[in-house]
Motif scaffolding. Structure first.
Motif, PDB file in Angstrom:
ATOM      1  N   LEU A   1       0.821  -1.206   0.000  1.00 30.81           N
ATOM      2  CA  LEU A   1       0.000   0.000   0.000  1.00 30.81           C
ATOM      3  C   LEU A   1       0.860   1.263   0.000  1.00 30.81           C
ATOM      4  CD1 LEU A   1      -2.688  -1.136   2.583  1.00 30.81           C
ATOM      5  CD2 LEU A   1      -3.035  -0.817   0.137  1.00 30.81           C
ATOM      6  N   ILE A   2       1.948   1.257   0.773  1.00 34.06           N
ATOM      7  CA  ILE A   2       2.825   2.429   0.839  1.00 34.06           C
ATOM      8  C   ILE A   2       3.456   2.692  -0.524  1.00 34.06           C
ATOM      9  CG2 ILE A   2       4.982   3.302   1.822  1.00 34.06           C
ATOM     10  CD1 ILE A   2       4.157   1.840   4.428  1.00 34.06           C
ATOM     11  N   ARG A   3       3.872   1.624  -1.226  1.00 33.62           N
ATOM     12  CA  ARG A   3       4.524   1.788  -2.528  1.00 33.62           C
ATOM     13  C   ARG A   3       3.548   2.186  -3.624  1.00 33.62           C
ATOM     14  NH1 ARG A   3       7.256  -3.035  -1.220  1.00 33.62           N
ATOM     15  NH2 ARG A   3       5.650  -4.090  -2.367  1.00 33.62           N
ATOM     16  N   ASN A   4       2.352   1.586  -3.646  1.00 35.54           N
ATOM     17  CA  ASN A   4       1.463   1.728  -4.796  1.00 35.54           C
ATOM     18  C   ASN A   4       0.325   2.736  -4.634  1.00 35.54           C
ATOM     19  OD1 ASN A   4       2.670  -0.362  -6.546  1.00 35.54           O
ATOM     20  ND2 ASN A   4       2.145  -1.658  -4.821  1.00 35.54           N
ATOM     21  N   VAL A   5      -0.232   2.868  -3.431  1.00 36.21           N
ATOM     22  CA  VAL A   5      -1.330   3.821  -3.228  1.00 36.21           C
ATOM     23  C   VAL A   5      -1.106   4.617  -1.927  1.00 36.21           C
ATOM     24  CG1 VAL A   5      -3.179   2.751  -4.577  1.00 36.21           C
ATOM     25  CG2 VAL A   5      -2.688   1.890  -2.314  1.00 36.21           C
ATOM     26  N   PRO A   6      -0.055   5.417  -1.852  1.00 42.80           N
ATOM     27  CA  PRO A   6       0.235   6.146  -0.607  1.00 42.80           C
ATOM     28  C   PRO A   6      -0.833   7.189  -0.267  1.00 42.80           C
ATOM     29  CG  PRO A   6       1.678   6.890  -2.364  1.00 42.80           C
ATOM     30  CD  PRO A   6       0.924   5.708  -2.897  1.00 42.80           C
ATOM     31  N   ASN A   7      -1.589   7.647  -1.269  1.00 40.53           N
ATOM     32  CA  ASN A   7      -2.613   8.659  -0.992  1.00 40.53           C
ATOM     33  C   ASN A   7      -3.812   8.088  -0.230  1.00 40.53           C
ATOM     34  OD1 ASN A   7      -3.310   7.106  -3.204  1.00 40.53           O
ATOM     35  ND2 ASN A   7      -4.423   8.752  -4.221  1.00 40.53           N
ATOM     36  N   LEU A   8      -4.044   6.784  -0.296  1.00 38.12           N
ATOM     37  CA  LEU A   8      -5.169   6.177   0.432  1.00 38.12           C
ATOM     38  C   LEU A   8      -4.883   6.080   1.930  1.00 38.12           C
ATOM     39  CD1 LEU A   8      -6.497   3.274  -1.800  1.00 38.12           C
ATOM     40  CD2 LEU A   8      -7.670   5.354  -1.149  1.00 38.12           C
ATOM     41  N   TYR A   9      -3.635   5.796   2.290  1.00 36.73           N
ATOM     42  CA  TYR A   9      -3.257   5.615   3.689  1.00 36.73           C
ATOM     43  C   TYR A   9      -2.060   6.514   4.008  1.00 36.73           C
ATOM     44  CZ  TYR A   9      -6.178   1.436   3.481  1.00 36.73           C
ATOM     45  OH  TYR A   9      -7.224   0.561   3.331  1.00 36.73           O
ATOM     46  N   PRO A  10      -2.262   7.824   4.141  1.00 32.61           N
ATOM     47  CA  PRO A  10      -1.118   8.704   4.417  1.00 32.61           C
ATOM     48  C   PRO A  10      -0.481   8.435   5.773  1.00 32.61           C
ATOM     49  CG  PRO A  10      -3.182   9.936   4.492  1.00 32.61           C
ATOM     50  CD  PRO A  10      -3.503   8.561   3.996  1.00 32.61           C
ATOM     51  N   HIS A  11      -1.268   7.927   6.749  1.00 35.36           N
ATOM     52  CA  HIS A  11      -0.691   7.644   8.062  1.00 35.36           C
ATOM     53  C   HIS A  11       0.313   6.495   7.997  1.00 35.36           C
ATOM     54  CE1 HIS A  11      -4.087   4.811   7.878  1.00 35.36           C
ATOM     55  NE2 HIS A  11      -3.407   4.072   8.736  1.00 35.36           N
ATOM     56  N   LEU A  12       0.142   5.569   7.051  1.00 36.20           N
ATOM     57  CA  LEU A  12       1.112   4.476   6.890  1.00 36.20           C
ATOM     58  C   LEU A  12       2.455   5.020   6.421  1.00 36.20           C
ATOM     59  CD1 LEU A  12      -0.928   1.592   5.214  1.00 36.20           C
ATOM     60  CD2 LEU A  12      -0.256   1.837   7.590  1.00 36.20           C
ATOM     61  N   LEU A  13       2.408   5.986   5.544  1.00 35.17           N
ATOM     62  CA  LEU A  13       3.636   6.601   5.049  1.00 35.17           C
ATOM     63  C   LEU A  13       4.370   7.282   6.194  1.00 35.17           C
ATOM     64  CD1 LEU A  13       5.178   6.949   2.425  1.00 35.17           C
ATOM     65  CD2 LEU A  13       3.967   9.080   2.063  1.00 35.17           C
TER      66      LEU A  13
END
Length: 197
Positions: free
Chosen positions: A37-49
Motif C-alpha cells: 500500500l505504501i509503494r502503490n497507493v500512498p494517498n489512500l493511507y497517508p498515516h502508513l507513510l
C-alpha cells in the motif's frame, strides 16, 4: 452537443490480499499489505507513510546507538543507558509494537456471581510449563467440582474452578507442582494483590 460519456473508475486491487486497496485495513493480512500500500497507493493511507518514515528514523537512531555514537554525533553515555537485563525484558514485535516479558506468577481470584455462587480463577500456570488442560482435570478431581480452561478478559487462557476454594487451591498447587514457588502465588482480594506466602 453530445454529453460526455463517464469514464469507468479504476479500482486498485491489493496484490497481497486481493481486496480493493481501500478495504485492506479490514482484511486479516493488513500488516502484510502495508508495504504494498505504501509503494502503490500512498494517498489512500497517508498515516502508513508517516509510520514508515518514523520507523526508518527509529532504526537509524538504534544503529547509531549500537555503534556507540549518539544522534548528535558524540559518543553515547553509558551511565544513562538502561542495563542489559532491562533490555531483555522488552521484545519488539512486527509493526514496532513492544512486548514485555511476563512475570512468572500465579494469580488466584474469587469471583462471586448471583450473590452466592463463586468461581475461583487461576491464571499464570502456563508460565511455569504446566499444561492447563491437565491442571484443570486435576483441580476437578481434587475438589470434586467443575473446572475448565477458558479465555480470560485479556484473551489469555485461565482455569475457572466452581466454588470458593481459593485458599485450598494454593495448598494443592504447592503439593502438585514443585516448579511453582510459594513467592510466585498471589491472591486478588478487594482489588488488591496479596501474596499467598
Amino acid at each position: 452537443m453530445a454529453a460526455e460519456k463517464p469514464q469507468p473508475v479504476q479500482v486498485p486491487y491489493c496484490q497481497v490480499c486481493t481486496l480493493p486497496a481501500e478495504y485492506c485495513e479490514f482484511g486479516r493480512d493488513f500488516e502484510k499489505c502495508k508495504p504494498w500500500l505504501i509503494r502503490n497507493v500512498p494517498n489512500l493511507y497517508p498515516h502508513l507513510l508517516q509510520e514508515a518514515n518514523d520507523k526508518e528514523a527509529e532504526k537509524l537512531s538504534e544503529q547509531l546507538q549500537g555503534s556507540g555514537i549518539s544522534p548528535a554525533g558524540s559518543p553515547a553515555a553509558t551511565a544513562g543507558e538502561p542495563s542489559a537485563s532491562k533490555q531483555e525484558d522488552v521484545k519488539r514485535l512486527p509493526g514496532g509494537k513492544i512486548k514485555r516479558k511476563e512475570k512468572q506468577e500465579v494469580v488466584i481470584e474469587k469471583i462471586v456471581r448471583n450473590k452466592r455462587k463463586c468461581i475461583t480463577t487461576v491464571k499464570g500456570l502456563e508460565l511455569f510449563g504446566i499444561k492447563l488442560s491437565d491442571a484443570s482435570k486435576k483441580f476437578g478431581k481434587k475438589f470434586a467440582t467443575g473446572a475448565s480452561v477458558v479465555k480470560g478478559p485479556t484473551e489469555k487462557d485461565q482455569i475457572d474452578v466452581q466454588g470458593d476454594i481459593a485458599y485450598d487451591v494454593v495448598d494443592f498447587i504447592r503439593e502438585t507442582w514443585a516448579e511453582v514457588p510459594e513467592s510466585a502465588i498471589f491472591f486478588i482480594e478487594d482489588g488488591k494483590r496479596v501474596s499467598a506466602a
